[in-house]
Design a protein around this motif. Structure first.
Motif, PDB file in Angstrom:
ATOM      1  N   VAL A 237       0.843  -1.192   0.000  1.00 11.17           N
ATOM      2  CA  VAL A 237       0.000   0.000   0.000  1.00 11.17           C
ATOM      3  C   VAL A 237       0.878   1.241   0.000  1.00 11.17           C
ATOM      4  N   ALA A 238       0.539   2.211  -0.854  1.00 16.28           N
ATOM      5  CA  ALA A 238       1.319   3.442  -0.942  1.00 16.28           C
ATOM      6  C   ALA A 238       1.144   4.276   0.317  1.00 16.28           C
ATOM      7  N   LEU A 239       2.188   5.018   0.660  1.00 17.41           N
ATOM      8  CA  LEU A 239       2.137   5.923   1.804  1.00 17.41           C
ATOM      9  C   LEU A 239       1.465   7.228   1.407  1.00 17.41           C
ATOM     10  N   PRO A 240       0.866   7.925   2.367  1.00 19.73           N
ATOM     11  CA  PRO A 240       0.336   9.265   2.046  1.00 19.73           C
ATOM     12  C   PRO A 240       1.490  10.208   1.720  1.00 19.73           C
ATOM     13  N   THR A 241       1.301  11.030   0.725  1.00 22.66           N
ATOM     14  CA  THR A 241       2.364  11.939   0.273  1.00 22.66           C
ATOM     15  C   THR A 241       2.237  13.342   0.840  1.00 22.66           C
ATOM     16  N   HIS A 242       1.106  13.639   1.483  1.00 23.49           N
ATOM     17  CA  HIS A 242       0.928  14.962   2.044  1.00 23.49           C
ATOM     18  C   HIS A 242      -0.083  14.897   3.187  1.00 23.49           C
ATOM     19  N   ARG A 243      -0.028  15.892   4.006  1.00 25.69           N
ATOM     20  CA  ARG A 243      -0.976  15.998   5.117  1.00 25.69           C
ATOM     21  C   ARG A 243      -2.235  16.694   4.623  1.00 25.69           C
ATOM     22  N   ARG A 244      -3.377  16.108   4.906  1.00 28.47           N
ATOM     23  CA  ARG A 244      -4.654  16.654   4.445  1.00 28.47           C
ATOM     24  C   ARG A 244      -5.167  17.728   5.407  1.00 28.47           C
ATOM     25  N   ALA A 245      -5.990  18.608   4.848  1.00 26.92           N
ATOM     26  CA  ALA A 245      -6.659  19.595   5.691  1.00 26.92           C
ATOM     27  C   ALA A 245      -7.692  18.895   6.569  1.00 26.92           C
ATOM     28  N   MET A 246      -7.864  19.387   7.758  1.00 28.23           N
ATOM     29  CA  MET A 246      -8.859  18.820   8.656  1.00 28.23           C
ATOM     30  C   MET A 246     -10.267  19.122   8.134  1.00 28.23           C
ATOM     31  N   PRO A 247     -11.237  18.242   8.403  1.00 26.38           N
ATOM     32  CA  PRO A 247     -12.608  18.482   7.930  1.00 26.38           C
ATOM     33  C   PRO A 247     -13.141  19.810   8.454  1.00 26.38           C
ATOM     34  N   ARG A 248     -13.771  20.570   7.560  1.00 26.13           N
ATOM     35  CA  ARG A 248     -14.315  21.870   7.978  1.00 26.13           C
ATOM     36  C   ARG A 248     -15.564  22.173   7.170  1.00 26.13           C
ATOM     37  N   TYR A 249     -16.524  21.285   7.231  1.00 23.00           N
ATOM     38  CA  TYR A 249     -17.816  21.545   6.609  1.00 23.00           C
ATOM     39  C   TYR A 249     -18.732  22.214   7.640  1.00 23.00           C
ATOM     40  N   ALA A 250     -19.645  23.020   7.137  1.00 21.88           N
ATOM     41  CA  ALA A 250     -20.558  23.791   8.001  1.00 21.88           C
ATOM     42  C   ALA A 250     -19.793  24.494   9.111  1.00 21.88           C
ATOM     43  N   PRO A 251     -18.753  25.262   8.774  1.00 16.57           N
ATOM     44  CA  PRO A 251     -17.903  25.843   9.837  1.00 16.57           C
ATOM     45  C   PRO A 251     -18.642  26.804  10.749  1.00 16.57           C
ATOM     46  N   HIS A 252     -19.592  27.583  10.212  1.00 20.72           N
ATOM     47  CA  HIS A 252     -20.331  28.508  11.077  1.00 20.72           C
ATOM     48  C   HIS A 252     -21.184  27.740  12.081  1.00 20.72           C
TER      49      HIS A 252
END
Length: 650
Positions: A237-252
């Motif tokens: 299995v390939a390794l992740p190549t970058h760090r993802r942004a944290m979930p931010r739906y419906a931020p308000h």
């Protein structure tokens, strides 16, 4: 004192001393304070907020991770974890022997409990710290179960940078919660906790891969961990190549509910729908004038719960991105008219077929005009509402009474905001007061709910206190009037209404079917006008796109039903065409026929009214082409009958 007393007394003294020390110097658990996860109605992560200091850390238990992860963790870090009291003498003896033999630390001998103690109270790595960890480990074992100790490790294990715990690591490196990790991904997070700076997959992929594969090579004595096939597949299995942004739906909305406190906060929102509407709103924003913002709300009107809330463009300060525009007070324009007409129908002031005058008239010093500055003359109440004519609405409010109208709006959850010291007056019919998108959603949910008002919830489980503010028949009549084809195309069978405030400052559109209510607001947050803006031109296309994203309603079309479930001669029936009829395109106009019900009748095809003599029980319809069509007939009491037909080539 006997022989046994000589042994028991020192033991008791040691136990008492240990108890006192434990109470005087308890383990410091403050680092377990997590950030917050905002969950959708199915428990999916909508948005996350960091812990104090900006660290991404979320409470995690063994129930939140796959069993394979727990098995791998114990196998790789502490094979006797379930059997020792927090300290493993064999592991410590082995570490000491390796130190003496090689002159350097080969293995630390730390158990998972000792690691948990170190994560709770980080100290320099030296002999004194190790002794403190041993004491703390015994304290933790006395206070917590084995699974709870694992939970401390799972919550605090470093994952690189400002990430702590496997939940934060899973979201940042794989974009999903730990319950959905495969064995290779779980192994990587376990390996990362050992040396997070040196094993980050985005910076040190080879070292990260080797550490992950080493963890995968471990197996527990039980067969519940990985098979050799699992390990071989995981190593590919390939390794992740970058760090993802944290979930931010419906931020308000996330910030709103986060103020209530708690580590995991459920909401009534729907993650897939929220994500789709946010994407659509961002695309629509690109076509709008500069500094314009969009707010969108979607609610399940049967459950009286919000499914989507888009409060604006979070982070875009040119569009007041920090403000939740679903809560901003704005003028609703003509969007209040459906509620006004429903009250007028209920009070007997008019009926859908009543002819009203749309002619110049002055109410004392107030002389309303239509948007186009013209007048329609004699027109039915139904058509006056569909065309959103101003003078008939003001005339109805004059007869109904502004105070009575304002009181009904308040009862439905949308109390009009007036200037200090001002009383409700005739301009209220045209939006001469302040309201919010959420409050307008409550009004339209009341219409969709056949006159019953209830607050729309963002948190599940709130107490429901329904209040009838309109007769069901009046609400159904308005729903039938507003059910018409969308301008420029769009979903059929939707009841909808637009509104535009004075000067084009606010553009509104609302729609509902049997399942959902949708509301759109478009404008500039600072209240400056948008030249040429109207609800029809700006908000209506967005409404059509949002309605197209919704799952099918149980029965789309008019929000109407027979006034009584009892069969009888007066029940409204569609005689022709019958359900599933096959019509020929060469047969010419089709005569639609109905029986029963209370006249006048309205015939609709795919939600679009067709011209006919309203006192008659039949209408002529020319099919526009081949395909499937929905024929609906609506009577004056809101009863309906419908049939799906198909027009085929001769």
């Amino acid at each position: 004192m006997g022989v046994w007393g000589k042994f028991i007394s020192p033991i008791l003294a040691v136990l008492v001393l240990a108890f006192v020390v434990d109470r005087v110097f308890p383990p410091d658990l403050t680092r377990l304070t997590p950030g917050q996860e905002i969950l959708d109605r199915e428990g999916r992560t909508l948005s996350v907020l960091p812990a104090l200091g900006g660290t991404w850390r979320f409470a995690t238990t063994t129930r939140d991770v796959p069993p394979d992860l727990v098995a791998l963790l114990i196998a790789a870090e502490d094979g006797r974890f379930r059997r020792h009291p927090g300290v493993d003498p064999f592991a410590l003896a082995r570490a000491a022997w390796q130190w003496v033999r090689t002159g350097r630390v080969v293995s630390g001998g730390s158990t998972l409990t000792m690691q948990a103690a170190r994560l709770l109270e980080p100290r320099p790595r030296n002999l004194r710290s190790k002794l403190i960890e041993i004491v703390r480990a015994v304290q933790l074992e006395a206070r917590f179960s084995k699974d709870e100790i694992l939970g401390i490790w799972l919550t605090l294990a470093p994952q690189g940078g400002n990430l702590e715990g496997v939940r934060a690591g899973s979201l940042a490196w794989f974009g999903r919660p730990p319950a959905r990790l495969d064995p290779a991904e779980a192994a990587l997070l376990i390996a990362l906790a050992r040396r997070p700076g040196a094993l980050r997959p985005d910076r040190h992929p080879e070292a990260s891969r080797a550490a992950r594969d080493a963890v995968l090579a471990h197996r527990t004595a039980a067969s519940t961990a990985l098979t050799s096939a699992d390990r071989t597949q995981g190593q590919a299995v390939a390794l992740p190549t970058h760090r993802r942004a944290m979930p931010r739906y419906a931020p308000h909305s996330a910030r709103e509910v986060a103020r209530l406190g708690g580590a995991r906060i459920p909401t009534t929102l729907d993650l897939p729908l929220q994500r789709a509407v946010e994407t659509m709103a961002a695309q629509a924003l690109e076509t709008l004038p500069e500094r314009t913002a969009i707010a969108v709300a979607v609610a399940d009107h049967a459950a009286r719960e919000f499914r989507v809330l888009v409060g604006g463009t979070f982070g875009d300060e040119q569009r007041a991105g920090s403000l939740d525009l679903t809560l901003a007070t704005r003028s609703p324009g003509s969007a209040l008219k459906p509620f006004l007409y429903a009250m007028a129908f209920e009070a007997g002031l008019t009926r859908p077929e009543t002819v009203l005058a749309d002619l110049p008239f002055r109410f004392a010093t107030y002389a309303p005009e239509n948007f186009d500055r013209g007048f329609a003359g004699q027109i039915t109440a139904a058509d006056a509402l569909r065309q959103s004519l101003n003078l008939p609405a003001v005339a109805l409010l004059d007869r109904l009474g502004p105070l009575r109208f304002a009181a009904a709006l308040k009862a439905a959850g949308a109390a009009p905001r007036l200037a200090p010291g001002a009383a409700p007056s005739l301009p209220l019919a045209l939006g001469g007061a302040g309201t919010t998108l959420r409050e307008m959603m409550a009004l339209y949910a009341t219409l969709a709910g056949e006159g019953v008002a209830e607050p729309l919830q963002l948190r599940p489980g709130g107490a429901r206190v329904p209040v009838r503010v309109l007769e069901a028949s009046a609400a159904r009549q308005v729903a039938g009037i507003l059910t018409q084809g969308f301008p420029g195309g769009g979903p059929a069978g939707i009841a909808w209404k637009t509104g535009t405030s004075w000067g084009g400052r606010d553009a509104w559109a609302f729609g509902f079917d049997r399942a959902h209510v949708v509301g759109i607001w478009i404008g500039r947050p600072d209240g400056t006008p948008i030249p040429g803006a109207t609800g029809r031109s700006l908000a209506m296309p967005v409404l059509a796109r949002v309605m197209g994203l919704l799952p099918p309603a149980p029965l789309t079309g008019l929000r109407v039903r027979p006034a009584s479930n009892e069969a009888g001669a007066d029940r409204l029936r569609l005689l022709f065409p019958p359900p599933e009829a096959q019509l020929s395109d060469a047969a010419g106009p089709v005569t639609l026929r109905a029986m029963g019900g209370q006249r006048p009748l309205t015939f609709l095809v795919d939600g679009q009214p067709i011209a006919h003599e309203r006192a008659r029980r039949e209408a002529s319809w020319q099919p526009p082409g081949l395909g499937f069509f929905r024929i609906t007939v609506l009577d004056a009491q809101g009863q309906s009958a419908r049939a799906e037909v198909r027009v085929r080539a001769e």
